[in-house]
Design an enzyme around this catalytic site. Structure first.
Site, PDB file in Angstrom:
ATOM      1  N   ASP A 101       8.542   3.244  -6.502  1.00 50.52           N
ATOM      2  CA  ASP A 101       8.599   1.630  -6.448  1.00 50.52           C
ATOM      3  C   ASP A 101       8.964   0.957  -7.893  1.00 50.52           C
ATOM      4  O   ASP A 101       8.571   2.126  -8.496  1.00 50.52           O
ATOM      5  CB  ASP A 101       8.018   0.149  -5.733  1.00 50.52           C
ATOM      6  CG  ASP A 101       6.067   0.780  -5.527  1.00 50.52           C
ATOM      7  OD1 ASP A 101       5.616   0.330  -7.101  1.00 50.52           O
ATOM      8  OD2 ASP A 101       5.185   1.530  -5.181  1.00 50.52           O
TER       9      ASP A 101
HETATM   10  N1  URA Z   1       3.590   5.146  -3.416  1.00 51.76           N
HETATM   11  C1  URA Z   1       3.546   4.196  -3.549  1.00 51.76           C
HETATM   12  O1  URA Z   1       2.689   3.074  -3.470  1.00 51.76           O
HETATM   13  N2  URA Z   1       4.709   3.560  -4.349  1.00 51.76           N
HETATM   14  C2  URA Z   1       5.570   4.786  -5.005  1.00 51.76           C
HETATM   15  O2  URA Z   1       6.621   4.222  -5.630  1.00 51.76           O
HETATM   16  C3  URA Z   1       5.468   5.628  -4.544  1.00 51.76           C
HETATM   17  C4  URA Z   1       4.181   6.170  -3.737  1.00 51.76           C
END
Ligand code: URA
Length: 248
Positions: A101
């Protein structure tokens, strides 16, 4: 894709012309003359006719150190994407083998080879993703146990594979999970009322983020890294063969 189709679309020839060229022995695939238009091409086959190269694609595999604020997407109207960080004419061919993310940093793997990205992301492969997690409160023993046993993700209706947790302090942990659900780590911690204040991916299966890669930089995967992932592909082929599913 069938050879005949490439000849029609890239050569701009009708069926008769394609047949003629094939029967005259003008068409080569990876250097060898081929007369069968029904031949199924591998994604990276070089197709030539006479002195024309009709199709040629170089397989590319790379790791990138994703900074915060950059999105794991190929295009985005608002934000910089991981593809924008790769100033190469072929960058647009790439796709991601698993996203992070916008507010997570760390290892991102990009390729133009679908089999390679599938090997790293298919849930059945159970590839471990290792995250360094900083949270805003202590992770208690019973919370750690829940993570280690597997927890219910209501949105997807699945129970996670047992995770591995190594606590570096009350607030800092190294977590290995085996799925790649949306915001999974943050949601797992939110289940305990904990907010993840920093998240960084250190590894995916056999691939570990190269410590010498500065934020926003990338490099091609090494031969050793590639063969470690290709082993996963070979092994999953064996699994498919055992279960009778269609193989990779
Ligand atoms: N878990 C998350 O919350 N964000 C990521 O980018 C990957 C795993």
């Amino acid at each position: 894709m069938k050879l005949e189709r490439v000849l029609k679309s890239k050569g701009n020839w009708g069926r008769r012309e394609v047949r003629l060229r094939l029967s005259r022995g003008e068409v080569r695939v990876d250097g060898a003359v081929v007369r069968d238009g029904q031949l199924l091409l591998s994604p990276f086959a070089t197709v030539e006719c006479g002195d024309r190269v009709l199709s040629q694609k170089t397989p590319r595999y790379l790791m990138l150190h994703k900074p915060l604020g950059v999105v794991s997407a190929t295009v985005d109207e608002e934000h910089e994407t991981v593809i924008d960080l790769i100033a190469e004419p072929w960058a647009g061919e790439l796709h991601l083998a698993g996203r992070l993310d916008r507010f997570t940093s760390g290892l991102v793997v990009l390729t133009n080879d679908g089999r390679f990205s599938e090997a790293l992301t298919r849930p059945e492969q159970k590839v471990g993703k290792v995250y360094h997690v900083c949270c805003d409160g202590p992770l208690l023993a019973e919370m750690r146990e829940t993570l280690q046993q597997g927890m219910w993700l209501a949105k997807e209706g699945v129970t996670t594979q047992p995770a591995q947790v190594e606590s570096l302090s009350d607030y800092e942990h190294r977590l290995t999970i085996y799925e790649g659900k949306h915001h999974q780590v943050k949601r797992m911690f939110a289940h305990f009322g904990l907010k993840v204040v920093a998240l960084h991916r250190e590894a995916m299966g056999p691939l570990r983020l190269d410590g010498s890669l500065a934020l926003g930089h990338w490099r091609f995967l090494t031969e050793d890294e590639l063969s470690a992932v290709f082993k996963l592909i070979i092994n999953s082929g064996r699994e498919f063969a055992k279960t009778g599913e269609v193989g990779l």
